[in-house]
Design an enzyme around this catalytic site. Structure first.
Site, short mmCIF file in Angstrom:
data_model
loop_
_atom_site.label_atom_id
_atom_site.label_comp_id
_atom_site.label_asym_id
_atom_site.label_seq_id
_atom_site.Cartn_x
_atom_site.Cartn_y
_atom_site.Cartn_z
N ASP A 45 0.84 -1.20 0.00
CA ASP A 45 0.00 0.00 0.00
C ASP A 45 0.88 1.25 0.00
O ASP A 45 0.38 2.37 -0.08
CB ASP A 45 -1.01 -0.01 1.15
CG ASP A 45 -0.35 -0.07 2.52
OD1 ASP A 45 0.89 -0.20 2.60
OD2 ASP A 45 -1.08 0.02 3.53
N SER A 46 2.20 1.05 0.04
CA SER A 46 3.14 2.16 -0.19
C SER A 46 2.91 2.77 -1.56
O SER A 46 3.42 3.84 -1.87
CB SER A 46 4.58 1.67 -0.05
OG SER A 46 4.78 0.51 -0.85
N ASP A 84 -0.95 -6.13 -0.42
CA ASP A 84 -1.27 -5.54 0.87
C ASP A 84 -2.77 -5.33 1.02
O ASP A 84 -3.43 -4.91 0.07
CB ASP A 84 -0.60 -4.14 0.96
CG ASP A 84 0.40 -4.06 2.08
OD1 ASP A 84 0.32 -4.87 3.03
OD2 ASP A 84 1.27 -3.16 2.01
N LYS A 114 -1.07 -9.48 2.56
CA LYS A 114 -0.32 -9.07 3.76
C LYS A 114 -1.20 -8.13 4.56
O LYS A 114 -1.93 -7.32 3.99
CB LYS A 114 0.98 -8.36 3.37
CG LYS A 114 1.72 -7.77 4.58
CD LYS A 114 3.12 -7.31 4.25
CE LYS A 114 3.21 -5.91 3.72
NZ LYS A 114 2.70 -4.85 4.61
N GLU A 116 -1.16 -5.67 8.35
CA GLU A 116 -0.36 -5.12 9.45
C GLU A 116 -1.02 -5.41 10.79
O GLU A 116 -2.24 -5.26 10.93
CB GLU A 116 -0.23 -3.60 9.28
CG GLU A 116 0.54 -3.19 8.05
CD GLU A 116 0.67 -1.68 7.91
OE1 GLU A 116 0.32 -0.93 8.86
OE2 GLU A 116 1.13 -1.23 6.84
N GLU A 183 9.43 -4.50 10.34
CA GLU A 183 9.84 -3.17 9.84
C GLU A 183 10.39 -2.29 10.95
O GLU A 183 9.75 -2.13 12.01
CB GLU A 183 8.65 -2.48 9.15
CG GLU A 183 9.02 -1.10 8.59
CD GLU A 183 8.01 -0.51 7.62
OE1 GLU A 183 7.07 -1.22 7.20
OE2 GLU A 183 8.19 0.66 7.25
O1 KIV Z 1 3.56 -1.15 1.72
C1 KIV Z 1 4.73 -1.57 1.67
O2 KIV Z 1 5.47 -1.31 0.71
C2 KIV Z 1 5.22 -2.38 2.78
C3 KIV Z 1 6.69 -2.64 2.83
C4 KIV Z 1 7.35 -1.47 3.42
C5 KIV Z 1 7.00 -3.89 3.55
O3 KIV Z 1 4.47 -2.76 3.61
#
Ligand code: KIV
Length: 280
Positions: A45-46, A84, A114, A116, A183
């Site tokens: 989600d970056s 994500d 993924k 969090e 992280e």
């Molecule tokens: O969103 C992302 O790119 C991430 C990485 C920093 C692991 O969660």
């Protein structure tokens, strides 16, 4: 060329063979990563910050994740593609989380999701895994909780915080996650967590003791807005190279040096000119 699977990643950990991971959000870069031998591509989600100009990841939507993940998953064969789960797509209820995880897998062709969070997310991780969807956990600095954490800060520096982080990591493993992103934690803690889990850890700012490493592609290319955290290594300054190329283009167009003859199409025997000349 064998597809990277959850079993393969577990085998890499047992063999002590480091796992290579990067983020990607589109097909061309995903293909280049596959060519370079990257094992796992995370459609993070970056993307909100890297590609949509946002200050954080909080506004990223399910639709945006689907769009980017579909492009990446369609482009590669060997790397595992993980998507994500964006902010508020898994926190409201287990049912909603399973539904959204299912949508990400069905509509993109990715192999895993993924999310969090630590111990508090155990039941959610279990529910998604029970639906047959591999889940990657993410503890330490969890960017979706940036306001609660008071900024993008290193986590687990104090003994009590380190103990909590180890408990979170173990809870995520117990809930059925196949791997865990760590992280921004001290390298010593990264190594301890890695040694105490059976599932592979993928570190970003968590030291060399993790089972694998991940970086945000736009950080390693120097094209994301700075300042960058200490864990970022700029492998190539693409920003500088791109700005120089754009400047050269601007100069050449203004000076009528581009397009040159080799960039132009030419009429056979000057035909259009003779037609125009005859009409006059
Ligand atoms: O969103 C992302 O790119 C991430 C990485 C920093 C692991 O969660």
């Amino acid at each position: 060329m064998d597809k990277i699977t959850t079993l393969k990643l577990a085998e890499f950990k047992r063999q002590g063979r480091k796992i290579t991971a990067l983020t990607a959000y589109d097909a061309p870069f995903a293909r280049m990563m596959e060519d370079a031998g990257v094992d796992l591509i995370l459609v993070g989600d970056s993307v909100g910050m890297a590609m949509h100009g946002k200050a954080d990841t909080l506004s990223v939507t399910m639709d945006e994740m689907v769009l980017h993940a579909r492009a990446v998953a369609s482009a590669v064969k060997r790397p595992m593609v993980v998507v994500d789960m964006p902010f508020m797509s898994f926190q409201v209820s287990k049912e909603k989380a399973v539904e959204n995880a299912g949508r990400l897998i069905k509509e993109t062709g990715a192999q895993a999701v993924k999310l969090e969070g630590g111990e508090k997310l155990s039941a959610t991780i279990r529910a998604i895994a029970d639906a047959g969807i591999p889940v990657m956990g993410h503890v330490g600095l969890t960017p979706q909780s940036v306001h609660q954490l008071g900024g993008y800060r290193v986590q687990g520096k104090q003994p009590e915080a380190a103990r909590r982080l180890i408990a979170d990591a173990k809870a995520v493993e117990k809930a059925g996650a196949f791997s865990l992103v760590l992280e921004a934690v001290p390298a010593e803690l990264g190594a301890v967590v890695t040694a105490s889990l059976h599932i592979p850890t993928i570190g970003i700012g968590a030291g060399a003791g993790c089972d694998g490493q991940i970086l945000v592609m736009h950080d390693m290319f120097g094209i994301s807005d700075g300042p960058h955290p200490r864990f970022v290594k700029t492998y190539v300054n693409m920003r500088e190279q791109a700005v120089n190329a754009f400047k050269e283009y601007v100069d050449e167009v203004r000076d009528a040096r581009f397009p040159a003859a080799e960039h132009c199409y030419h009429a056979r025997d000057g035909t259009p000119l003779s037609v125009v000349a005859k009409k006059r």
